[in-house]
Design an enzyme around this catalytic site. Sequence first.
Site: not given
Ligand code: PMP
Length: 328
Positions: A43
Amino acid sequence: MWKKNILETIGNTPMVQLNQLVSHLPATVLAKIETFNPGNSIKDRMALKMIENAEKDGLLKPGGTIIEGTSGNTGMGLAMAAIIKGYKCIFTTTDKQSKEKVDVLRALGAEVIVCPTDVDPEDPRSYYSVSSRLENETPNSWKPNQYDNPSNPQAHYETTGPEIFEQTGGKITHLVVGVGTGGAISGIGKYLKNKNPNIKIWGVDTYGSVFKKYKETGLFDKDEIYPYVTEGIGEDFLPANVDFTIIDHFEKVTDKDAALMTREISRKEGIFVGNSSGAVMAGLMQMSDSLTQNDLVVAIFHDHGSRYLGKMFNDDWMRMKGYLNEEV
Ligand code: PMP
């Protein structure tokens, strides 16, 4: 040559082949290990991109306050960038998130407000509503809104996607990603499909989330929604950043299978990653019949195991949830 600040270390994470964990699968499986980012998660990439674009668009002004609802990892990226760039941060999160995630946000100087998980997104107590209210009340504030901010998938289209294509010599056949805001799967998936439309894009979803049913039937089914344990993936609404047109399939994984697999990854591969990485690997195992020996699969490992020491890596917590047999 040295980096001018910590933000310059974001991206260019390693791709590592998995061995023992996937020895029974016909395909070669690689993991894109996003814990190498300075905030220990994928992120960081989109947090920085959202801030940079907001600065360019005049939405985020000097000395401003960044307000966001975040399960932790986006907050970490935003907090880091805010320190370097001189902004304040207020985050709302839910009471189901690991304590470690809240602690780390506070360690980086952010104010964190913990809200109840078990309420509708429209409820004034929800972490979405509280962050919107704070945005209205706080002068010179900006809410990135990672769920519909196009900078989120853009970061992955511009960096994560090209890295994956290059690190596999263009030979990737399948991408497997946990889906939350949809930024990662939509941005990486779009880049890869542009390069080669035959690459399969698989999203991993949880029981208690609306994505899989919506993809397969076009129905937003409220009956699919209930509280679940898995962190970071699945949603109770449809974020604009989930591009359903580039996702070929959603696979749902139970909380128990995701939790057990999270532990397996560290024990079998020595790679200490978080709960959604476990969900992704469990989802991939469920799909093993669709794979051949010619396939080259890339799984995204989103975040670091240290954020789950009180949960999936804690035997007492695992027993309390009924996920461990006594002899384990
Ligand atoms: N895994 C984790 C640990 C996350 O923090 C997130 C973000 N919510 C995701 C997966 C999913 O990623 P995205 O928001 O890019 O779909």
